[in-house]
Design a protein around this motif. Structure first.
Motif, short mmCIF file in Angstrom:
data_model
loop_
_atom_site.label_atom_id
_atom_site.label_comp_id
_atom_site.label_asym_id
_atom_site.label_seq_id
_atom_site.Cartn_x
_atom_site.Cartn_y
_atom_site.Cartn_z
N GLN A 1 0.83 -1.21 0.00
CA GLN A 1 0.00 0.00 0.00
C GLN A 1 0.86 1.26 0.00
OE1 GLN A 1 -2.68 -0.37 3.30
NE2 GLN A 1 -3.91 -1.96 2.30
N ILE A 2 1.95 1.24 0.74
CA ILE A 2 2.85 2.40 0.77
C ILE A 2 3.49 2.61 -0.60
CG2 ILE A 2 5.02 3.26 1.73
CD1 ILE A 2 4.12 2.04 4.41
N ALA A 3 3.91 1.52 -1.26
CA ALA A 3 4.52 1.64 -2.58
C ALA A 3 3.53 2.18 -3.59
CB ALA A 3 5.05 0.28 -3.04
N LEU A 4 2.30 1.68 -3.56
CA LEU A 4 1.29 2.20 -4.48
C LEU A 4 0.96 3.66 -4.20
CD1 LEU A 4 -1.14 -0.85 -4.67
CD2 LEU A 4 0.38 -0.01 -6.46
N ASN A 5 0.95 4.04 -2.95
CA ASN A 5 0.71 5.43 -2.58
C ASN A 5 1.83 6.32 -3.10
OD1 ASN A 5 -0.39 7.71 -1.43
ND2 ASN A 5 0.38 7.27 0.61
N ASN B 1 11.12 3.91 -9.86
CA ASN B 1 12.43 3.59 -9.27
C ASN B 1 12.60 4.24 -7.90
OD1 ASN B 1 13.18 2.05 -11.43
ND2 ASN B 1 14.10 3.77 -12.54
N ASP B 2 11.98 5.41 -7.68
CA ASP B 2 12.11 6.08 -6.38
C ASP B 2 11.30 5.38 -5.29
OD1 ASP B 2 13.76 7.96 -7.49
OD2 ASP B 2 12.13 9.38 -7.89
N ALA B 3 10.34 4.56 -5.69
CA ALA B 3 9.48 3.88 -4.71
C ALA B 3 10.16 2.65 -4.14
CB ALA B 3 8.16 3.49 -5.35
N MET B 4 11.27 2.25 -4.74
CA MET B 4 11.96 1.05 -4.26
C MET B 4 12.66 1.34 -2.94
SD MET B 4 13.48 -0.35 -7.86
CE MET B 4 14.86 -1.04 -7.06
N GLY B 5 12.83 0.33 -2.15
CA GLY B 5 13.54 0.48 -0.89
C GLY B 5 13.00 -0.46 0.17
N CYS C 1 9.63 -2.10 -7.62
CA CYS C 1 8.72 -1.63 -8.66
C CYS C 1 9.47 -1.72 -9.99
CB CYS C 1 8.32 -0.19 -8.36
SG CYS C 1 7.14 0.50 -9.51
N ARG C 2 8.78 -2.18 -11.03
CA ARG C 2 9.42 -2.22 -12.33
C ARG C 2 8.42 -1.80 -13.39
NH1 ARG C 2 9.34 -8.59 -12.79
NH2 ARG C 2 7.39 -8.65 -13.87
N ILE C 3 8.93 -1.28 -14.45
CA ILE C 3 8.10 -0.82 -15.55
C ILE C 3 8.08 -1.89 -16.62
CG2 ILE C 3 7.86 0.94 -17.34
CD1 ILE C 3 9.30 2.87 -15.46
N ASP C 4 6.89 -2.26 -17.06
CA ASP C 4 6.72 -3.22 -18.14
C ASP C 4 6.07 -2.51 -19.32
OD1 ASP C 4 7.78 -5.41 -16.82
OD2 ASP C 4 5.83 -6.06 -16.03
N THR C 5 6.39 -2.98 -20.49
CA THR C 5 5.79 -2.44 -21.70
C THR C 5 4.81 -3.46 -22.27
OG1 THR C 5 7.84 -1.25 -22.17
CG2 THR C 5 6.28 -1.50 -23.98
#
Length: 116
Positions: free
Chosen positions: A66-70, A80-84, A106-110
């Motif tokens: 929930q924190i990452a999605l927020n 990338n900034d949400a990682m940790g 978190c990763r970006i997919d195409t």
């Protein structure tokens, strides 16, 4: 001696007691029951502890998600900034999540030419 007294005396000499073997048998049976109950109680307490730790791990993972999605959708940060790592015990304000850490990835997919 009278014949009747002689008869009782002979019966008394032929008698063998069953009290001691019966008592030992009952003590052994009761000891086995107590042992089985203590083993059952130990298994029950172990199961409770595992269930408690499993619940804590679930809530730590859910809170981290929930924190990452927020951070990504509401906070405007990039993926990338949400990682940790989130250490729920760092502030001491979460006694239910002591010693719990969530790793945010978190990763970006195409998909079909669109980054999601």
């Amino acid at each position: 001696m009278y014949p009747r007294q002689l008869h009782f005396r002979q019966l008394h000499l032929k008698q063998r007691g069953i009290g001691l073997p019966a008592t030992i048998f009952l003590i052994v049976i009761l000891a086995l029951i107590v042992l089985a109950m203590s083993d059952l109680a130990e298994d029950s307490s172990m199961g409770f502890a595992q269930d408690f730790e499993s619940t804590r791990a679930f809530y730590a993972a859910e809170s981290g998600a929930q924190i990452a999605l927020n951070r990504v959708f509401v906070g405007g940060t990039t993926c990338n900034d949400a990682m940790g790592y989130l250490d729920f015990d760092a502030g001491g304000s979460n006694p239910g999540l002591d010693n719990c850490i969530a790793q945010l990835i978190c990763r970006i997919d195409t998909v079909a030419g669109t980054n999601i």
